[in-house]
Motif scaffolding. Structure first.
Motif, mmCIF file in Angstrom:
data_model
loop_
_atom_site.group_PDB
_atom_site.id
_atom_site.type_symbol
_atom_site.label_atom_id
_atom_site.label_comp_id
_atom_site.label_asym_id
_atom_site.label_seq_id
_atom_site.Cartn_x
_atom_site.Cartn_y
_atom_site.Cartn_z
ATOM 1 N N ASN A 38 -15.311 -6.523 10.176
ATOM 2 C CA ASN A 38 -15.355 -5.907 8.838
ATOM 3 C C ASN A 38 -15.981 -6.814 7.780
ATOM 4 O OD1 ASN A 38 -14.280 -3.505 9.667
ATOM 5 N ND2 ASN A 38 -12.270 -3.799 8.751
ATOM 6 N N THR B 43 -7.028 -1.826 10.291
ATOM 7 C CA THR B 43 -8.077 -2.042 9.290
ATOM 8 C C THR B 43 -9.114 -0.928 9.358
ATOM 9 O OG1 THR B 43 -9.105 -3.522 10.916
ATOM 10 C CG2 THR B 43 -7.862 -4.543 9.127
ATOM 11 N N PHE B 44 -9.791 -0.686 8.233
ATOM 12 C CA PHE B 44 -10.791 0.372 8.137
ATOM 13 C C PHE B 44 -12.183 -0.240 8.066
ATOM 14 C CE2 PHE B 44 -6.903 2.097 6.402
ATOM 15 C CZ PHE B 44 -6.841 3.370 6.951
ATOM 16 N N PRO C 235 -15.891 -0.681 6.853
ATOM 17 C CA PRO C 235 -16.593 -0.329 5.606
ATOM 18 C C PRO C 235 -17.781 0.588 5.909
ATOM 19 C CG PRO C 235 -17.190 -2.546 6.286
ATOM 20 C CD PRO C 235 -16.151 -2.083 7.267
ATOM 21 N N ARG D 60 -12.551 9.762 9.103
ATOM 22 C CA ARG D 60 -13.036 8.980 7.974
ATOM 23 C C ARG D 60 -14.497 9.275 7.647
ATOM 24 N NH1 ARG D 60 -11.038 6.150 4.075
ATOM 25 N NH2 ARG D 60 -12.239 4.262 4.479
ATOM 26 N N HIS E 174 -4.976 -7.567 4.355
ATOM 27 C CA HIS E 174 -5.740 -6.342 4.081
ATOM 28 C C HIS E 174 -4.852 -5.191 3.625
ATOM 29 C CE1 HIS E 174 -4.681 -5.469 8.392
ATOM 30 N NE2 HIS E 174 -4.501 -4.258 7.884
ATOM 31 N N ASN F 132 -5.083 -4.403 -0.033
ATOM 32 C CA ASN F 132 -6.351 -3.912 -0.578
ATOM 33 C C ASN F 132 -6.183 -2.458 -1.020
ATOM 34 O OD1 ASN F 132 -8.974 -3.154 -1.164
ATOM 35 N ND2 ASN F 132 -9.863 -4.073 0.671
ATOM 36 N N ARG G 274 -8.265 -0.487 -2.216
ATOM 37 C CA ARG G 274 -9.423 0.385 -1.962
ATOM 38 C C ARG G 274 -9.263 1.173 -0.674
ATOM 39 N NH1 ARG G 274 -14.504 -3.447 -2.167
ATOM 40 N NH2 ARG G 274 -13.093 -4.630 -0.815
ATOM 41 N N ASN G 275 -8.418 0.675 0.223
ATOM 42 C CA ASN G 275 -8.207 1.360 1.491
ATOM 43 C C ASN G 275 -6.988 2.264 1.420
ATOM 44 O OD1 ASN G 275 -10.372 0.140 2.836
ATOM 45 N ND2 ASN G 275 -9.147 -1.649 3.368
ATOM 46 N N SER H 226 -2.334 2.918 6.212
ATOM 47 C CA SER H 226 -2.602 3.041 7.645
ATOM 48 C C SER H 226 -1.292 3.203 8.398
ATOM 49 C CB SER H 226 -3.328 1.794 8.154
ATOM 50 O OG SER H 226 -3.345 1.766 9.569
#
Length: 500
Positions: free
Chosen positions: A214, A248-249, A251, A284, A390, A393, A395-396, A399
């Motif tokens: 990421n 985690t995602f 980007p 996503r 993370h 964060n 922005r995400n 999860s």
């Protein structure tokens, strides 16, 4: 037989110095076989050479060569010693679990949904075809298979859809055959094992480029390198939208924007995002509006959808190419009719909005759990228990996959299990060395009381571990002090003795 009675025409002669070479293992074994385990070279002959029958050497070579089973046992013993040997868990049932489930990928709890069960049984009862599938899709293209593919194509807004027996088969099939000679593949270092298997077997296996997980800086650096080293190549970028071990995602938007060339192709594995993210659970890619910037999307049915199988959404051309070259599709019996009916029933719940309500509950629960636990970790050393950065964060989205980072994953998992919770330890080689964790998978069926119980139990274990470490350190200091005292006393006694 006496050493001197061997026929020299049937013997090989060896210098005594051979025993000091890297071949000494076989010769030494031969001598021990013929002269006993205590044979010593200097007792045989004063001369510099000795002889051994060729037939005996061949027999001994076979005797000393490790067998297949010896090699397999050795490998498993090595894993046992390093505490990384895998075993199946105890048999269990999702309908009446003995433990609170923080382990499975059943994110929407559909495997225990009475609505889905009734829908599936009703469709199964009405279907003319239930058992088996008849063979490969290229031999028998079942009516339910064809209808389901068309439904998926429409639901996801894709040009074409192609079913596979599993996400693993789909990734292996795609990456084995789509990259052509001279092409290059860039991939996130945490990409799934199935993509690795596909890439290694592909015709672009000599041009595989990982980038740090990421990390857009690392990705752009690798992309520039690939452009320079392979200016004529088609470039594939392989990522997962949601990574299964870290939560985690990828980007996706930033990566798609960086792919400014006309022959650069983004491939996204949506296995853990299917049903949970995007409009009606489309993933996503759809959530970010990137459908037209992605060459291929993989969606699986075995996690949030409580079914079996997978689909690749792509162009008509690539679908046709996969039908002709993807060995994991061509040379296997396709999913049974019952499997397809089960997955089709799950998509009923996506389309009618049921899954969206479950997803909202799940993601709200995830947010609650991370905040509840984080507020209780301030006094705990990160090596004992922590949450990854993370998760902070904003922005995400939340999860359902939350790693509890610890250098002691097995004791933590065992402690949770004794309190009625199932959360599994994850260690190398599944995750990088030094990144051990207990992976928590949340589900729509979990309650706030469940996750509070989990958080408090984890913190209690951490506090008990800290206390034990402190006791161990104090005991070690005590032993060191006693040893220093003993040495000082001994030295004093020697000094006094010297004066007498």
């Amino acid at each position: 037989m006496d050493y001197h009675q061997w026929d020299e025409r049937e013997c090989l002669f060896f210098e005594i110095s051979t025993f000091h070479s890297r071949d000494s293992y076989l010769i030494g074994s031969s001598l021990q076989f013929f002269f006993g385990p205590n044979a010593e070279l200097q007792k045989l002959e004063p001369q510099k050479k000795f002889k051994i029958p060729v037939a005996a050497l061949l027999q001994l070579a076979t005797m000393n060569k490790p067998t297949l089973f010896t090699k397999l046992r050795t490998a498993l013993t090595s894993r046992e010693t390093r505490l990384i040997r895998r075993r199946l868990p105890e048999p269990s049932t999702s309908s009446a679990p003995d433990l609170i489930d923080f382990n499975s990928n059943d994110y929407l709890s559909l495997s225990t949904s009475p609505i889905l069960r009734d829908r599936f049984l009703s469709k199964l009862n009405a279907s003319p075809d239930i058992l088996g599938s008849g063979g490969s899709r290229l031999l028998v293209n079942g009516i339910v298979h064809n209808a389901f593919e068309n439904r998926l194509r429409t639901f996801f807004g894709a040009e074409a859809a192609l079913l596979f027996n599993s996400g693993f088969d789909a990734n292996v099939g795609f990456f084995t055959c789509i990259p052509q000679p001279g092409d290059a593949v860039i991939y996130d270092e945490y990409i799934h094992a199935s993509v690795h298997d596909g890439m290694r077997a592909s015709r672009a296996s000599d041009a595989l480029y990982p980038f740090r997980h990421n990390d857009m800086g690392s990705f752009k650096h690798v992309l520039t390198q690939v452009k320079r080293e392979h200016p004529e190549a088609s470039v594939f970028v392989a990522v997962e939208s949601l990574y299964s071990m870290d939560g985690t995602f990828a980007p996706l938007k930033e990566i798609s924007e960086a792919l400014d060339g006309k022959d650069m192709h983004l491939v996204v594995d949506e296995a853990h995002a299917t049903g949970v993210y995007g409009p009606l659970g489309r993933g996503r890619v759809a959530e970010l509006g990137l459908e037209n910037r992605v060459l291929a999307r993989l969606h699986t049915f075995g996690k949030a959808l409580a079914a079996t199988g997978a689909v690749i959404l792509t162009s008509t051309l690539i679908r046709d190419y996969l039908l002709n070259y993807a060995r994991s599709l061509i040379y296997t019996t396709s999913l049974s009719n019952a499997n397809i009916i089960a997955a089709d029933s799950s998509f009923d719940l996506l389309e009618d909005g049921t899954a969206s309500h479950l997803s909202n509950d799940l993601l709200n629960l995830s947010k609650y759990f991370t905040e509840y636990l984080q507020s209780r970790l301030a006094h705990i050393p990160p090596t004992i228990l922590s949450l990854p950065s993370h998760l902070n964060n904003s922005r995400n989205p939340p999860s359902p996959i939350i790693p509890l980072m610890t250098l002691h994953p097995r004791p933590l998992s065992a402690a949770l299990r004794t309190l009625g919770m199932n959360a599994r330890p994850i260690t190398w080689p599944t995750v990088p060395k030094g990144r051990d964790r207990v992976r928590v998978c949340l589900h729509a069926g979990n309650t706030r009381a469940d996750v509070e119980h989990l958080a408090l139990a984890a913190v209690q274990w951490a506090e008990e571990t800290m206390a034990q470490h402190l006791r161990d350190e104090e005991a070690q200091l005590g032993e060191q002090k006693n040893e220093t005292t003993r040495r000082g006393s001994s030295a004093e006694q020697r000094f006094l003795a010297s004066k007498l």
